[in-house]
Design a protein around this motif. Structure first.
Motif, PDB file in Angstrom:
ATOM      1  N   GLY A 176       0.628  -1.195   0.021  1.00  0.00           N
ATOM      2  CA  GLY A 176      -0.234  -0.054   0.080  1.00  0.00           C
ATOM      3  C   GLY A 176       0.687   1.151  -0.074  1.00  0.00           C
ATOM      4  N   THR A 177       0.255   2.423  -0.315  1.00  0.00           N
ATOM      5  CA  THR A 177       0.919   3.848  -0.327  1.00  0.00           C
ATOM      6  C   THR A 177       1.121   4.321   0.863  1.00  0.00           C
ATOM      7  OG1 THR A 177      -0.037   4.186  -2.442  1.00  0.00           O
ATOM      8  CG2 THR A 177       0.885   6.110  -1.180  1.00  0.00           C
ATOM      9  N   LEU A 204       1.253   6.385   4.257  1.00  0.00           N
ATOM     10  CA  LEU A 204       0.202   7.475   4.669  1.00  0.00           C
ATOM     11  C   LEU A 204       0.694   7.977   6.101  1.00  0.00           C
ATOM     12  CD1 LEU A 204      -2.195   9.518   3.821  1.00  0.00           C
ATOM     13  CD2 LEU A 204      -3.481   7.449   4.826  1.00  0.00           C
ATOM     14  N   SER A 256      -5.159  -2.321   1.458  1.00  0.00           N
ATOM     15  CA  SER A 256      -5.029  -1.895   0.250  1.00  0.00           C
ATOM     16  C   SER A 256      -5.764  -2.586  -0.848  1.00  0.00           C
ATOM     17  CB  SER A 256      -3.453  -1.890  -0.406  1.00  0.00           C
ATOM     18  OG  SER A 256      -3.019  -3.344  -0.250  1.00  0.00           O
ATOM     19  N   ILE A 314      -0.915   2.970   5.925  1.00  0.00           N
ATOM     20  CA  ILE A 314      -0.938   3.001   4.534  1.00  0.00           C
ATOM     21  C   ILE A 314      -2.360   3.360   4.251  1.00  0.00           C
ATOM     22  CG2 ILE A 314       0.677   1.067   4.196  1.00  0.00           C
ATOM     23  CD1 ILE A 314      -2.737   0.090   3.445  1.00  0.00           C
ATOM     24  N   GLN A 315      -2.563   3.977   2.725  1.00  0.00           N
ATOM     25  CA  GLN A 315      -3.979   4.369   2.520  1.00  0.00           C
ATOM     26  C   GLN A 315      -4.745   3.360   1.778  1.00  0.00           C
ATOM     27  OE1 GLN A 315      -3.751   7.987   0.023  1.00  0.00           O
ATOM     28  NE2 GLN A 315      -5.742   7.307  -1.052  1.00  0.00           N
ATOM     29  N   ASP A 372       2.384  14.060  -1.479  1.00  0.00           N
ATOM     30  CA  ASP A 372       3.407  13.308  -1.457  1.00  0.00           C
ATOM     31  C   ASP A 372       4.632  14.243  -1.045  1.00  0.00           C
ATOM     32  OD1 ASP A 372       5.927  12.195  -2.292  1.00  0.00           O
ATOM     33  OD2 ASP A 372       4.811  10.834  -3.239  1.00  0.00           O
ATOM     34  N   GLY A 404       7.768   9.629  -1.449  1.00  0.00           N
ATOM     35  CA  GLY A 404       6.651   8.588  -1.672  1.00  0.00           C
ATOM     36  C   GLY A 404       5.633   8.273  -0.608  1.00  0.00           C
ATOM     37  N   VAL A 405       5.734   9.101   0.471  1.00  0.00           N
ATOM     38  CA  VAL A 405       4.787   9.105   1.614  1.00  0.00           C
ATOM     39  C   VAL A 405       3.716   9.967   1.290  1.00  0.00           C
ATOM     40  CG1 VAL A 405       4.598   9.277   3.983  1.00  0.00           C
ATOM     41  CG2 VAL A 405       6.697   8.201   3.100  1.00  0.00           C
ATOM     42  N   ARG A 406       2.600   9.721   1.403  1.00  0.00           N
ATOM     43  CA  ARG A 406       1.441  10.904   1.082  1.00  0.00           C
ATOM     44  C   ARG A 406       1.335  11.312   2.959  1.00  0.00           C
ATOM     45  NH1 ARG A 406      -3.525   9.573  -1.782  1.00  0.00           N
ATOM     46  NH2 ARG A 406      -3.076  11.885  -2.673  1.00  0.00           N
TER      47      ARG A 406
END
Length: 285
Positions: free
Chosen positions: A134-135, A137, A163, A196-197, A268, A272-274
């Motif tokens: 996952g992205t 966050l 995710s 993670i998002q 971002d 790479g971290v939102r």
């Protein structure tokens, strides 16, 4: 969503949601003991009047009436009342209760809450699998009284899907406690949560609730969101959900629980971290 073979069934999700509700709440029909009979009668009469008017307006026949009876029986036998009530009714109750309250906007609790999760420090990483996909966050912010006073030691209870849209405690392949935790704020009421998002997800739809959705031509999707319950001694608990700008199903949530004030717009940070900031204000009570 992927890994369909691991999807939670409506019956299984209903059983878990029922158990969690009973564990977290003392609510029962006995709670009506302190409600005047006149109020009970007025509410029940109004609900029945709405049903009776729908029958007249749409000229409901016996085949449709019997189908409705059978469906209600299936909802009960399948343990889906928590799912049905949380998806289709809770948002109206939440909006009515919130109309007389101040502070952060609330939203529905939903059926996937699990009490007694691990307590974490103000700056923390939510429990997750070593290979969690996952992205990244980070949600950070502050918990304050509505007068602006920071609430040190308040609790930010957070839980969300992974995710692929699955919740721990409800999907058999996701470890218990995954992406769940109770974050305790620092002396300034601040917190920073590394997670993670999540993804949008379908409510379990292989049972009678899903049959109703399909028969009505609706979709069973909820937009991606973070569930959060914020607690502080001497203050009203805020239960809410935070969504994501531009997210799929944001404008067609099957649970009708989204609100403009609850939409995040993570950015971002170059690694790479939102990241997103959201502050909570709690009313004394």
């Amino acid at each position: 969503m992927t890994a369909v073979q691991d999807s939670p069934t409506a019956r299984g999700a209903g059983a878990n949601a029922s158990a969690n509700f009973k564990a977290a709440s003392t609510a029962s029909a006995a709670d009506l003991a302190d409600t005047p009979p006149e109020r009970v009668a007025a509410i029940v009469t109004a609900v029945l009047k709405g049903v009776h008017e729908a029958i007249k307006e749409y000229d409901v026949n016996y085949a449709e009436f019997n189908a409705a009876k059978a469906w209600l029986m299936e909802v009960g036998e399948g343990g889906e009342w928590p799912l049905f009530m949380d998806v289709f009714v809770e948002h109206a109750v939440e909006e009515q209760v919130a109309s007389s309250q101040k502070g952060t906007k609330g939203s529905i609790l939903g059926p996937y809450y699990q009490p007694d999760q691990v307590k974490l420090g103000a700056t923390c990483k939510l429990p997750r699998r070593d290979d969690e996909v996952g992205t990244p966050l980070v949600l950070e912010g502050q918990v304050r009284d509505i007068d602006g006073t920071p609430l040190a030691g308040s609790e930010v209870d957070i839980w969300h899907a992974d995710s692929d849209g699955y919740y721990s405690g409800f999907a058999p392949h996701v470890p218990d406690g995954n992406l769940r935790g109770v974050v305790v704020t620092d002396e300034e009421g601040r917190f920073a949560i590394d997670t993670i998002q999540p993804a949008p997800y379908m409510i379990p739809h292989d049972g009678p609730t899903g049959q109703l959705i399909e028969a009505s031509g609706w979709h069973p999707w909820r937009p991606a969101h973070l569930h959060i319950q914020v607690r502080a001694e001497g203050h009203r608990t805020v239960t809410t959900q935070l969504y994501f700008a531009g997210g799929e199903y944001l404008d067609s949530d099957v649970a009708e629980a989204t609100k403009p004030e609850l939409v995040l717009d993570p950015q971002d940070d170059g690694t790479g971290v939102r990241r997103s900031t959201y502050d909570f204000e709690l009313e004394r009570g």
